[in-house]
Design a protein around this motif. Structure first.
Motif, PDB file in Angstrom:
ATOM      1  N   ARG A   1       4.084   1.081 -11.230  1.00 17.36           N
ATOM      2  CA  ARG A   1       3.125   1.930 -10.536  1.00 17.36           C
ATOM      3  C   ARG A   1       3.448   2.049  -9.051  1.00 17.36           C
ATOM      4  O   ARG A   1       2.718   1.543  -8.187  1.00 17.36           O
ATOM      5  CB  ARG A   1       1.664   1.469 -10.739  1.00 17.36           C
ATOM      6  N   LEU A   2       4.519   2.728  -8.768  1.00 19.97           N
ATOM      7  CA  LEU A   2       4.830   3.025  -7.378  1.00 19.97           C
ATOM      8  C   LEU A   2       5.332   4.468  -7.246  1.00 19.97           C
ATOM      9  O   LEU A   2       6.318   4.855  -7.860  1.00 19.97           O
ATOM     10  CB  LEU A   2       5.874   2.068  -6.795  1.00 19.97           C
ATOM     11  N   GLY A   3       4.578   5.231  -6.465  1.00 26.46           N
ATOM     12  CA  GLY A   3       4.968   6.612  -6.200  1.00 26.46           C
ATOM     13  C   GLY A   3       4.811   6.903  -4.722  1.00 26.46           C
ATOM     14  O   GLY A   3       4.288   6.074  -3.968  1.00 26.46           O
ATOM     15  N   TYR A   4       5.306   8.056  -4.300  1.00 21.64           N
ATOM     16  CA  TYR A   4       5.116   8.413  -2.893  1.00 21.64           C
ATOM     17  C   TYR A   4       5.116   9.918  -2.702  1.00 21.64           C
ATOM     18  O   TYR A   4       5.620  10.660  -3.558  1.00 21.64           O
ATOM     19  CB  TYR A   4       6.202   7.771  -2.012  1.00 21.64           C
ATOM     20  N   PHE A   5       4.525  10.347  -1.597  1.00 15.84           N
ATOM     21  CA  PHE A   5       4.620  11.738  -1.132  1.00 15.84           C
ATOM     22  C   PHE A   5       5.335  11.705   0.212  1.00 15.84           C
ATOM     23  O   PHE A   5       5.073  10.805   1.032  1.00 15.84           O
ATOM     24  CB  PHE A   5       3.227  12.333  -0.886  1.00 15.84           C
ATOM     25  N   VAL A   6       6.194  12.698   0.446  1.00 14.47           N
ATOM     26  CA  VAL A   6       6.782  12.880   1.783  1.00 14.47           C
ATOM     27  C   VAL A   6       6.290  14.227   2.319  1.00 14.47           C
ATOM     28  O   VAL A   6       6.524  15.271   1.699  1.00 14.47           O
ATOM     29  CB  VAL A   6       8.322  12.847   1.743  1.00 14.47           C
ATOM     30  N   PHE A   7       5.573  14.185   3.445  1.00 15.40           N
ATOM     31  CA  PHE A   7       4.922  15.366   4.011  1.00 15.40           C
ATOM     32  C   PHE A   7       5.764  15.983   5.123  1.00 15.40           C
ATOM     33  O   PHE A   7       6.461  15.267   5.845  1.00 15.40           O
ATOM     34  CB  PHE A   7       3.574  14.972   4.638  1.00 15.40           C
ATOM     35  N   PRO A   8       5.607  17.290   5.315  1.00 15.52           N
ATOM     36  CA  PRO A   8       6.151  17.871   6.549  1.00 15.52           C
ATOM     37  C   PRO A   8       5.215  17.474   7.699  1.00 15.52           C
ATOM     38  O   PRO A   8       4.003  17.300   7.480  1.00 15.52           O
ATOM     39  CB  PRO A   8       6.083  19.378   6.301  1.00 15.52           C
ATOM     40  N   PRO A   9       5.722  17.354   8.925  1.00 12.93           N
ATOM     41  CA  PRO A   9       4.864  16.933  10.041  1.00 12.93           C
ATOM     42  C   PRO A   9       3.634  17.837  10.196  1.00 12.93           C
ATOM     43  O   PRO A   9       2.566  17.366  10.568  1.00 12.93           O
ATOM     44  CB  PRO A   9       5.791  17.035  11.254  1.00 12.93           C
ATOM     45  N   SER A  10       3.765  19.130   9.856  1.00 12.28           N
ATOM     46  CA  SER A  10       2.627  20.043  10.018  1.00 12.28           C
ATOM     47  C   SER A  10       1.473  19.726   9.061  1.00 12.28           C
ATOM     48  O   SER A  10       0.360  20.220   9.243  1.00 12.28           O
ATOM     49  CB  SER A  10       3.087  21.485   9.800  1.00 12.28           C
ATOM     50  N   LEU A  11       1.732  18.954   8.036  1.00 12.98           N
ATOM     51  CA  LEU A  11       0.650  18.591   7.102  1.00 12.98           C
ATOM     52  C   LEU A  11       0.202  17.139   7.296  1.00 12.98           C
ATOM     53  O   LEU A  11      -0.389  16.548   6.391  1.00 12.98           O
ATOM     54  CB  LEU A  11       1.085  18.825   5.650  1.00 12.98           C
ATOM     55  N   ARG A  12       0.466  16.581   8.467  1.00  9.17           N
ATOM     56  CA  ARG A  12       0.073  15.178   8.724  1.00  9.17           C
ATOM     57  C   ARG A  12      -1.436  14.976   8.519  1.00  9.17           C
ATOM     58  O   ARG A  12      -1.894  13.944   8.043  1.00  9.17           O
ATOM     59  CB  ARG A  12       0.485  14.784  10.151  1.00  9.17           C
ATOM     60  N   TRP A  13      -2.214  16.005   8.845  1.00  7.57           N
ATOM     61  CA  TRP A  13      -3.670  15.895   8.677  1.00  7.57           C
ATOM     62  C   TRP A  13      -4.050  15.648   7.217  1.00  7.57           C
ATOM     63  O   TRP A  13      -5.033  14.978   6.930  1.00  7.57           O
ATOM     64  CB  TRP A  13      -4.380  17.156   9.200  1.00  7.57           C
ATOM     65  N   LEU A  14      -3.224  16.186   6.309  1.00  5.97           N
ATOM     66  CA  LEU A  14      -3.490  16.001   4.883  1.00  5.97           C
ATOM     67  C   LEU A  14      -3.132  14.564   4.483  1.00  5.97           C
ATOM     68  O   LEU A  14      -3.870  13.911   3.738  1.00  5.97           O
ATOM     69  CB  LEU A  14      -2.636  17.015   4.116  1.00  5.97           C
ATOM     70  N   LEU A  15      -2.033  14.082   5.007  1.00  5.70           N
ATOM     71  CA  LEU A  15      -1.643  12.685   4.758  1.00  5.70           C
ATOM     72  C   LEU A  15      -2.761  11.757   5.254  1.00  5.70           C
ATOM     73  O   LEU A  15      -3.192  10.837   4.548  1.00  5.70           O
ATOM     74  CB  LEU A  15      -0.325  12.385   5.487  1.00  5.70           C
ATOM     75  N   ASP A  16      -3.265  12.033   6.453  1.00  7.53           N
ATOM     76  CA  ASP A  16      -4.312  11.180   7.026  1.00  7.53           C
ATOM     77  C   ASP A  16      -5.585  11.204   6.167  1.00  7.53           C
ATOM     78  O   ASP A  16      -6.217  10.170   5.955  1.00  7.53           O
ATOM     79  CB  ASP A  16      -4.642  11.637   8.456  1.00  7.53           C
ATOM     80  N   ALA A  17      -5.933  12.391   5.683  1.00  9.28           N
ATOM     81  CA  ALA A  17      -7.147  12.499   4.861  1.00  9.28           C
ATOM     82  C   ALA A  17      -6.964  11.735   3.551  1.00  9.28           C
ATOM     83  O   ALA A  17      -7.878  11.041   3.075  1.00  9.28           O
ATOM     84  CB  ALA A  17      -7.460  13.964   4.577  1.00  9.28           C
ATOM     85  N   MET A  18      -5.765  11.844   2.960  1.00  7.77           N
ATOM     86  CA  MET A  18      -5.512  11.109   1.714  1.00  7.77           C
ATOM     87  C   MET A  18      -5.539   9.608   1.970  1.00  7.77           C
ATOM     88  O   MET A  18      -6.046   8.830   1.152  1.00  7.77           O
ATOM     89  CB  MET A  18      -4.157  11.529   1.117  1.00  7.77           C
ATOM     90  N   ALA A  19      -4.984   9.200   3.103  1.00  7.83           N
ATOM     91  CA  ALA A  19      -4.988   7.764   3.434  1.00  7.83           C
ATOM     92  C   ALA A  19      -6.420   7.257   3.617  1.00  7.83           C
ATOM     93  O   ALA A  19      -6.751   6.142   3.194  1.00  7.83           O
ATOM     94  CB  ALA A  19      -4.156   7.517   4.692  1.00  7.83           C
ATOM     95  N   ALA A  20      -7.272   8.085   4.202  1.00  8.13           N
ATOM     96  CA  ALA A  20      -8.671   7.674   4.378  1.00  8.13           C
ATOM     97  C   ALA A  20      -9.313   7.473   3.004  1.00  8.13           C
ATOM     98  O   ALA A  20      -9.988   6.459   2.762  1.00  8.13           O
ATOM     99  CB  ALA A  20      -9.427   8.730   5.185  1.00  8.13           C
ATOM    100  N   ALA A  21      -9.087   8.421   2.096  1.00  8.09           N
ATOM    101  CA  ALA A  21      -9.667   8.304   0.744  1.00  8.09           C
ATOM    102  C   ALA A  21      -9.067   7.095   0.026  1.00  8.09           C
ATOM    103  O   ALA A  21      -9.776   6.350  -0.674  1.00  8.09           O
ATOM    104  CB  ALA A  21      -9.414   9.584  -0.046  1.00  8.09           C
ATOM    105  N   ALA A  22      -7.766   6.857   0.219  1.00  9.73           N
ATOM    106  CA  ALA A  22      -7.117   5.711  -0.427  1.00  9.73           C
ATOM    107  C   ALA A  22      -7.715   4.406   0.084  1.00  9.73           C
ATOM    108  O   ALA A  22      -7.934   3.460  -0.677  1.00  9.73           O
ATOM    109  CB  ALA A  22      -5.608   5.740  -0.155  1.00  9.73           C
TER     110      ALA A  22
END
Ligand code: PLP
Length: 429
Positions: free
Chosen positions: A247-268
């Motif tokens: 159970r190990l996966g990852y997403f790699v975001f473009p810098p312009s979508l950092r806000w989405l990464l941050d929101a997912m991290a908050a939910a995580a």
């Protein structure tokens, strides 16, 4: 002991009537039949047949003592390794801060849909879990049609039609190649054309590249190269590294979508906190360049290529329509040519086809319906993974370079060959 069914009214409307994921269910049914003494060919569940590379297992042993919670976005060294790996294999410039590690890419897909308010757009046929995740969350699902005639690939025209319906509407579009369920992939110019549509409509494009490393010729190209500003790359250890259960996966975001990464991290951070510490430490090794891991990949691809082509040829010869696989370990046969013979036996739908095939031959496959296809279309997905991958890898090592032949496949993947022969004979009736 008596168990009481909870009253339906206490269930969230979005999950009422939902059963376990179809892939999990077919695996349980196959195990049940096996426990009853039946000979079962497990072509239902899409799990890598190969072992986790020895170097990665050793790394896990070395880190079994790691007990602390890790940062919610992932272990720094792992994010660094994943960013380096992404640069190496896709040519797209990404840094450690662009990476979000999670307990499987499936969980990250769920979080993405949870935090991003938009429709989910997926091709059909598509992997079984995208649409149910959207339904749980309450997002609308739009299917991009594709047809067997063009190898079940999304066309730029089909993609454009959906995006043009309501210009500017927020959408997450998932593209998955090499594909589960078809084993197909895209040519460079097709990726470019799809990227142009995505770019024009500024969609969030999730490129599910979980089978990228099991492109049979090692020639996978990420669409992020052509739409870097809007593409999130999804990948993990499950398929190429034989470590689905880790159970190990990852997403790699473009810098312009950092806000989405941050929101997912908050939910995580409010749900699973962080991904298992020993697994993350071990995964650092998996994403570093090592000659033995490359060798493991070369041999895995060689076996899958030979076996996939054998199955494709054998089924085609039996009149079952199926495309030559380019990657992963799936094929998506259509039994249409045998419709009459099947109808005489009372088989008229894809679920009936798979049920009867399992009952009468012991071969487990999944009906096309669970991948979004209509019930009356006689399609099914088969996963050619029911063999001992450890033994097959060792045997491939002593074979001269080049294509593995049928005697090799008979000796090391014999059950898959027998399953396909049974399925072909059964279809003919
Ligand atoms: N995407 C596709 C197309 C898959 O087939 C799977 C697993 O079967 C996943 C994503 C999820 O992989 P994981 O959650 O193990 O990273």
């Amino acid at each position: 002991m008596q168990t009481r069914n909870p009253p339906d009214k206490h269930l969230n409307l979005n999950v009422r009537g939902m059963g376990a994921s179809a892939t999990v269910a077919i695996n349980e049914r196959s195990n049940e039949l096996r426990a009853q003494g039946r000979r079962i060919f497990k072509l239902g569940l899409g799990q890598s047949p190969f072992p986790v590379p020895a170097r990665v297992v050793r790394a896990l042993q070395d880190h079994a003592h790691e007990k602390d919670y890790l940062p919610v976005t992932g272990l720094g060294a792992l994010k660094e390794a994943i960013a380096g790996y992404t640069r190496r294999i896709t040519g797209v410039q990404r840094e450690r801060a662009d990476v979000l590690v999670g307990p499987g890419s499936k969980e990250l897909m769920f979080l993405l849909q949870l935090v991003y308010y938009g429709d989910l757009v997926v091709p059909t046929p598509a992997w079984v879990s995208y649409a149910p995740q959207a339904r749980i969350i309450g997002r609308a699902v739009r299917l991009i049609p594709s047809s067997a005639d063009n190898g079940w690939r999304v066309t730029p025209e089909g993609f454009e039609r959906i995006c043009a319906e309501d210009v500017g509407r927020p959408r997450v579009v998932i593209l998955n190649y090499p594909s589960n369920p078809t084993g197909g992939t895209y040519k460079l110019e097709e990726l470019r054309a799809l990227a142009r549509v995505a770019q024009k409509h500024r969609v969030v494009l999730l490129s599910d590249e979980i089978y990228g490393e099991v492109h049979h010729k090692g020639q996978h190209v990420s669409i992020a190269r052509f739409y870097p500003e809007g593409t999130i790359i999804s990948n993990g250890l499950s398929k190429w590294c034989g470590a689905g259960g880790w159970r190990l996966g990852y997403f790699v975001f473009p810098p312009s979508l950092r806000w989405l990464l941050d929101a997912m991290a908050a939910a995580a951070s409010e749900t699973y906190t962080s991904t298992s510490a020993p697994i993350q430490h071990a995964a650092v090794t998996a994403f570093e360049p090592h000659a033995d891991i490359e060798h493991y990949l070369v041999q895995s691809r060689r076996i899958l290529r030979a076996l996939g082509r054998w199955v494709w040829r054998r089924m085609s010869k039996a009149g079952i329509s199926v495309h030559e696989p380019a990657g992963a370990f799936y094929l998506f046969p259509d039994f249409e040519a045998h419709r009459e013979s099947l109808a005489r036996r009372g088989v008229r739908t894809a679920p009936e086809l798979c049920e009867r095939l399992l009952e009468e031959t012991g071969v487990a496959m999944l009906p096309g319906t669970v991948f979004g296809r209509p019930s009356e279309e006689l399609t099914a997905r088969l996963a050619y993974v029911d063999f001992d991958g450890t033994a097959a890898l060792a045997a491939a090592d002593s074979e001269p370079e080049g294509r593995l032949d049928e005697p090799f496949l008979r000796a090391h993947c014999g059950d898959v060959l027998e399953a396909i022969e049974r399925a072909c004979a059964w279809a003919r009736g």
